[in-house]
Design a protein around this motif. Structure first.
Motif, PDB file in Angstrom:
ATOM      1  N   THR A   1       0.885  -1.385  -0.019  1.00 50.25           N
ATOM      2  CA  THR A   1      -0.090  -0.008   0.100  1.00 50.25           C
ATOM      3  C   THR A   1       1.080   1.219   0.036  1.00 50.25           C
ATOM      4  OG1 THR A   1      -0.152   0.054   2.386  1.00 50.25           O
ATOM      5  CG2 THR A   1      -2.048  -1.062   1.128  1.00 50.25           C
TER       6      THR A   1
ATOM      7  N   ASN B   1       0.182   4.472  -2.685  1.00 47.27           N
ATOM      8  CA  ASN B   1      -0.411   5.596  -2.155  1.00 47.27           C
ATOM      9  C   ASN B   1       0.812   6.668  -2.340  1.00 47.27           C
ATOM     10  OD1 ASN B   1      -2.590   4.921  -0.815  1.00 47.27           O
ATOM     11  ND2 ASN B   1      -1.424   4.438   1.128  1.00 47.27           N
TER      12      ASN B   1
ATOM     13  N   HIS C   1      -4.847   4.328   0.330  1.00 44.42           N
ATOM     14  CA  HIS C   1      -5.311   2.863   0.715  1.00 44.42           C
ATOM     15  C   HIS C   1      -4.912   2.830   2.308  1.00 44.42           C
ATOM     16  CE1 HIS C   1      -6.716   1.595  -3.435  1.00 44.42           C
ATOM     17  NE2 HIS C   1      -5.740   2.607  -3.670  1.00 44.42           N
ATOM     18  N   ARG C   2      -5.718   1.937   2.903  1.00 41.12           N
ATOM     19  CA  ARG C   2      -5.805   1.699   4.336  1.00 41.12           C
ATOM     20  C   ARG C   2      -5.396   0.127   4.495  1.00 41.12           C
ATOM     21  NH1 ARG C   2     -10.405   3.332   8.293  1.00 41.12           N
ATOM     22  NH2 ARG C   2     -11.740   1.960   6.820  1.00 41.12           N
TER      23      ARG C   2
ATOM     24  N   THR D   1      -6.177  -2.962   6.622  1.00 40.72           N
ATOM     25  CA  THR D   1      -7.286  -3.154   7.630  1.00 40.72           C
ATOM     26  C   THR D   1      -7.203  -4.543   8.221  1.00 40.72           C
ATOM     27  OG1 THR D   1      -8.655  -3.769   5.647  1.00 40.72           O
ATOM     28  CG2 THR D   1      -8.767  -1.590   6.533  1.00 40.72           C
TER      29      THR D   1
ATOM     30  N   SER E   1      -5.172  -0.902  11.466  1.00 41.02           N
ATOM     31  CA  SER E   1      -5.873   0.158  10.678  1.00 41.02           C
ATOM     32  C   SER E   1      -4.786   1.274  10.359  1.00 41.02           C
ATOM     33  CB  SER E   1      -7.247   0.715  11.034  1.00 41.02           C
ATOM     34  OG  SER E   1      -7.946   1.685  10.128  1.00 41.02           O
ATOM     35  N   ARG E   2      -4.012   1.253   9.328  1.00 40.12           N
ATOM     36  CA  ARG E   2      -3.063   2.333   9.159  1.00 40.12           C
ATOM     37  C   ARG E   2      -3.109   2.621   7.754  1.00 40.12           C
ATOM     38  NH1 ARG E   2      -3.476   1.747  13.834  1.00 40.12           N
ATOM     39  NH2 ARG E   2      -1.792   1.860  15.336  1.00 40.12           N
ATOM     40  N   PHE E   3      -2.414   3.842   7.354  1.00 42.00           N
ATOM     41  CA  PHE E   3      -2.275   4.472   6.050  1.00 42.00           C
ATOM     42  C   PHE E   3      -0.565   4.423   5.885  1.00 42.00           C
ATOM     43  CE2 PHE E   3      -6.391   5.986   6.669  1.00 42.00           C
ATOM     44  CZ  PHE E   3      -7.277   5.645   5.546  1.00 42.00           C
TER      45      PHE E   3
ATOM     46  N   GLU F   1       4.341   5.810   7.990  1.00 44.09           N
ATOM     47  CA  GLU F   1       2.885   6.048   8.319  1.00 44.09           C
ATOM     48  C   GLU F   1       2.483   7.624   8.069  1.00 44.09           C
ATOM     49  OE1 GLU F   1      -0.562   5.500  12.022  1.00 44.09           O
ATOM     50  OE2 GLU F   1       1.585   4.460  12.189  1.00 44.09           O
TER      51      GLU F   1
ATOM     52  N   LEU G   1      -2.698  12.861   4.905  1.00 43.45           N
ATOM     53  CA  LEU G   1      -3.979  12.007   4.424  1.00 43.45           C
ATOM     54  C   LEU G   1      -5.104  12.746   3.811  1.00 43.45           C
ATOM     55  CD1 LEU G   1      -4.566   9.804   7.494  1.00 43.45           C
ATOM     56  CD2 LEU G   1      -4.088   9.095   5.180  1.00 43.45           C
TER      57      LEU G   1
END
Length: 387
Positions: free
Chosen positions: A58, A62, A138-139, A141, A146-148, A158, A164
């Motif tokens: 991810t 991102n 996108h996160r 999960t 639960s992190r981006f 992070e 964000l």
């Protein structure tokens, strides 16, 4: 040559083989924002390893996209050996990790590709290619996690609140930006803001745009030889070099207009325009304004699929957005067969619903074909051309 791509590995993912991976080792190609090496895949039972795996992929989605290679040993980010992975069922393993990625990430990752690269020893390297996502951020999960994650240099991190907020704003603005590109093409065809024009006959304008187009900085070396050809060029084309890219068009007719043209942009997208109808004289009895649906459907399939072929050598793959507009169609009838004409169109211009699809083929483009017929008040027959 391509001056910039989102990944270090050249070309489409299907062209990445053992020799390409071995050159990374031989040339000491270090990890970067778009390339990372991993010695092993995480154990499927290792929850922490799975979270790390999801975070790595991810972070590429991102950011600017990239390639993740499992089976390559690195020291301080530089490859030192290719021990490879020993997988009993590579195809099954690819399906397993693809499912983990789709189930453990929100929203789902568009354009994600996995490839097994076999070596003579029986071992191999797993390549995961993640283009920059048009629906980022996108996160992860997975479980209660639960992190981006974003990416800078050769490492993930992070994302903070400001990053964000900017990512969500950019994602929400993307549809409008893509639509604006297409409307510019429609305006150019309508007003004749090009070195050539199509005349006043009914026209179709189709834009085929990879979803990464507005997330990457590209400057492709587009030439008349590798540019998209216009619809049905009849063996004769002229080329015009422009700042934006290369325009190929059919030879002008007696009235000075051309029947079709195509523009391949150095940014890595295409616009195609062509005539789909004209005024005809039916056995010298009366003039009828006529549009042929097959001319639209064949042209749509041609320009969309040919765009994918032309851009693939530059490493550009889906997902794609396809936008289509019909102009100059008011009072024209759709010729359904020799005995049946539709009622005349009451609108002069119709923008068909846009498509967002992973691959370009007849089946995925069908919704545009159906919408085209509905623009004339007709449901598309199951087999309109008896093919």
């Amino acid at each position: 040559m391509l001056r910039h791509v989102s990944t270090v590995l050249p070309g489409p993912i299907d062209s990445v083989d053992r020799a390409v991976v071995e050159r990374l080792l031989a040339n000491g190609v270090a990890e970067s924002r778009t390339l990372e090496y991993k010695r092993e895949l995480p154990d499927p039972k290792d929850k922490e390893g799975k979270r790390e795996f999801l975070a790595d992929v991810t972070s590429f989605a991102n950011a600017q996209g990239g390639d993740l290679l499992f089976g390559v040993d690195a020291s301080k980010g530089v490859p030192v050996a290719i021990p490879g992975l020993d997988l009993e069922d590579p195809d099954g393993e690819l399906l397993r990790w693809e499912a983990i990625l789709q189930d453990g990430v929100e929203p789902r990752l568009p354009g994600l590709r996995l490839r097994w690269i076999p070596f003579a020893s029986g071992r191999g390297v797993l390549l995961i290619r993640m283009p920059p996502s048009p629906v980022a951020p996108h996160r992860v999960t997975f479980g209660n996690w639960s992190r981006f994650y974003g990416r800078r240099s050769n490492a993930k991190y992070e994302m903070d609140t400001q990053e964000l907020r900017e990512a969500f704003t950019a994602s929400e603005a993307l549809p409008a930006r893509l639509r604006s590109l297409h409307l510019d093409a429609v305006e150019a065809a309508r007003r004749g803001d090009l070195p050539i024009g199509l005349g006043e006959d009914p026209r179709a304008i189709v834009s085929v745009i990879p979803l990464t187009a507005l997330r990457e900085t590209r400057e492709l070396e587009i030439t008349p030889e590798n540019a998209l050809a216009p619809v049905k060029p009849s063996g004769y084309m002229d080329a015009i070099e422009m700042i934006e890219g290369v325009l190929l068009h059919t030879h002008p007719g007696e009235a000075g207009g051309v029947r079709s043209y195509a523009i391949t942009y150095r940014q890595g997208r295409t616009d195609t325009a062509w005539t789909i109808g004209r005024v005809v004289d039916e056995l010298s009895k009366r003039e009828i304004r006529m549009i042929w649906p097959k001319r639209f459907e064949d042209g749509l399939l041609d320009c969309a699929c040919s765009t994918a072929v032309k851009l693939q050598p530059f490493g550009i793959e889906g997902p794609w957005v396809v936008l289509a507009t019909l102009i100059g169609i008011r009072d024209y009838h759709l010729r359904i067969n020799d005995e049946w004409l539709s009622d005349p169109a009451w609108r002069d211009e119709v923008m068909l619903p846009s498509l967002r699809i992973d691959t370009l083929n007849r089946a995925t483009l069908f919704p545009l074909q159906r919408s085209f017929w509905l623009a004339f008040g007709v449901r598309r027959p199951t087999n309109p051309f008896n093919e």
